[in-house]
Design an enzyme around this catalytic site. Structure first.
Site, PDB file in Angstrom:
ATOM      1  N   SER A  22       0.807  -1.221   0.000  1.00 25.25           N
ATOM      2  CA  SER A  22       0.000   0.000   0.000  1.00 25.25           C
ATOM      3  C   SER A  22       0.844   1.276   0.000  1.00 25.25           C
ATOM      4  O   SER A  22       0.510   2.237  -0.698  1.00 25.25           O
ATOM      5  CB  SER A  22      -0.962  -0.002   1.191  1.00 25.25           C
ATOM      6  OG  SER A  22      -1.964  -0.976   1.014  1.00 25.25           O
ATOM      7  N   LYS A  71     -10.188  -5.247  10.650  1.00 19.83           N
ATOM      8  CA  LYS A  71     -11.245  -4.707   9.800  1.00 19.83           C
ATOM      9  C   LYS A  71     -12.614  -4.636  10.485  1.00 19.83           C
ATOM     10  O   LYS A  71     -13.444  -3.816  10.118  1.00 19.83           O
ATOM     11  CB  LYS A  71     -11.347  -5.501   8.504  1.00 19.83           C
ATOM     12  CG  LYS A  71     -10.163  -5.265   7.575  1.00 19.83           C
ATOM     13  CD  LYS A  71     -10.375  -5.929   6.231  1.00 19.83           C
ATOM     14  CE  LYS A  71      -9.216  -5.637   5.298  1.00 19.83           C
ATOM     15  NZ  LYS A  71      -9.438  -6.179   3.943  1.00 19.83           N
ATOM     16  N   ASP A 108     -12.857  -2.683  -0.455  1.00 25.05           N
ATOM     17  CA  ASP A 108     -12.382  -4.015  -0.869  1.00 25.05           C
ATOM     18  C   ASP A 108     -13.268  -4.625  -1.946  1.00 25.05           C
ATOM     19  O   ASP A 108     -12.791  -5.119  -2.964  1.00 25.05           O
ATOM     20  CB  ASP A 108     -12.333  -4.963   0.333  1.00 25.05           C
ATOM     21  CG  ASP A 108     -11.114  -4.751   1.207  1.00 25.05           C
ATOM     22  OD1 ASP A 108     -10.106  -4.240   0.691  1.00 25.05           O
ATOM     23  OD2 ASP A 108     -11.175  -5.093   2.399  1.00 25.05           O
TER      24      ASP A 108
END
Length: 275
Positions: A22, A71, A108
């Site tokens: 990332s 998450k 996502d």
């Protein structure tokens, strides 16, 4: 307390986190659009993660990505949620707005769907088997159902898969299957949404006879070489096997748009990562 250096306004939080690409992606976007800002990795404490993420925003952070195993945990600190975050119950992107609120989003699912469509791997009415029922699976189910696919979900702990099946059934066809039921069904796509992509263990003990040359196997995770799941699928005869780099770049583009209101062109960074 997380003390940020000058110009560091974005980060990805996870544990483990050293594998994450990332920073390479987002720093490429930031430089491309002449934003004098930086994006870093932060290996968060599993015990004090919520304190650390709040500290990040308190000390100048503007946006963050969230990866395993946080998450679902980050849900509680959000002031507001996007529709897709509300539906999934899983968050991979946070933004601090101009009045100090923390906005939770999930990019996502849209990132995965965009990649599958770009590669011409998905069609409406495809039967998709999802391995895993954690935060990664939660984030991708709604976009796939909305696209018109039929979802089958299995998990080592079947109760978790049953909970997800019940949660999402109002959005389309979704069914929970036990491992021994998998060979009674025909799938066009198998998606690995378990953390085995990182830990390098077999995702689940799944029947070998569901694999063939035509089936598409997609690992949401990635590495510099084939993941264990990819090797596992190829060994059982699958030839159309993919990692999650395309998904990663596409979900990053949607995160970047949330933070900056700029939707980046991803072609150059995809070429860089592939090389």
């Amino acid at each position: 307390m997380i003390n940020l250096n000058k110009n560091i306004y974005y980060a990805v939080f996870g544990n483990p986190i050293n594998h994450s690409k990332s920073p390479k992606i987002h720093n490429f976007f930031l430089k491309k659009y002449d934003l004098n800002e930086k994006y870093i990795r932060i290996c968060a404490s599993k015990k004090f993660f919520l304190t650390e993420i709040l500290s990040f925003f308190k000390n100048g952070g503007k946006g963050a990505n969230i990866t395993l195993p946080f998450k679902e945990k980050v849900y509680s600190i959000c002031t507001n949620l996007t529709k897709r975050a509300k539906i999934s119950g899983s968050i991979n992107t946070l933004k601090k707005n101009y009045i100090g609120e923390i906005i939770g989003d999930n990019t996502d699912g849209i990132g995965l769907l965009t990649d599958l469509k770009f590669k011409n791997l998905i069609n409406k009415n495809d039967n998709i088997l999802i391995l895993g029922a954690g935060g990664a699976a939660r984030g991708i189910i709604y976009p796939l159902l909305k696209f018109g696919c039929n979802i089958y979900i299995t998990n080592r702990t079947i109760k978790k898969a049953q909970i997800l099946s019940k949660k999402f059934r109002k959005f389309g066809y979704i069914k929970c299957l036990k491992l021994h039921q998998l060979n009674k069904n025909k799938f066009q796509i198998i998606i690995n949404a378990t953390s085995a992509g990182i830990s390098n263990n077999s995702p689940l003990v799944i029947p070998s006879d569901i694999f063939n040359k035509k089936i598409i196997c997609y690992d949401m995770f990635y590495g510099n070489t084939d993941t264990f799941f990819m090797k596992f699928c190829k060994k059982l005869g699958a030839t159309r096997v993919y990692n999650g780099i395309g998904m990663l770049v596409n979900q990053a583009a949607h995160s970047f748009f949330l933070w900056t209101n700029i939707f980046p062109n991803i072609k150059n960074i995809l070429d860089i990562l592939k090389n």
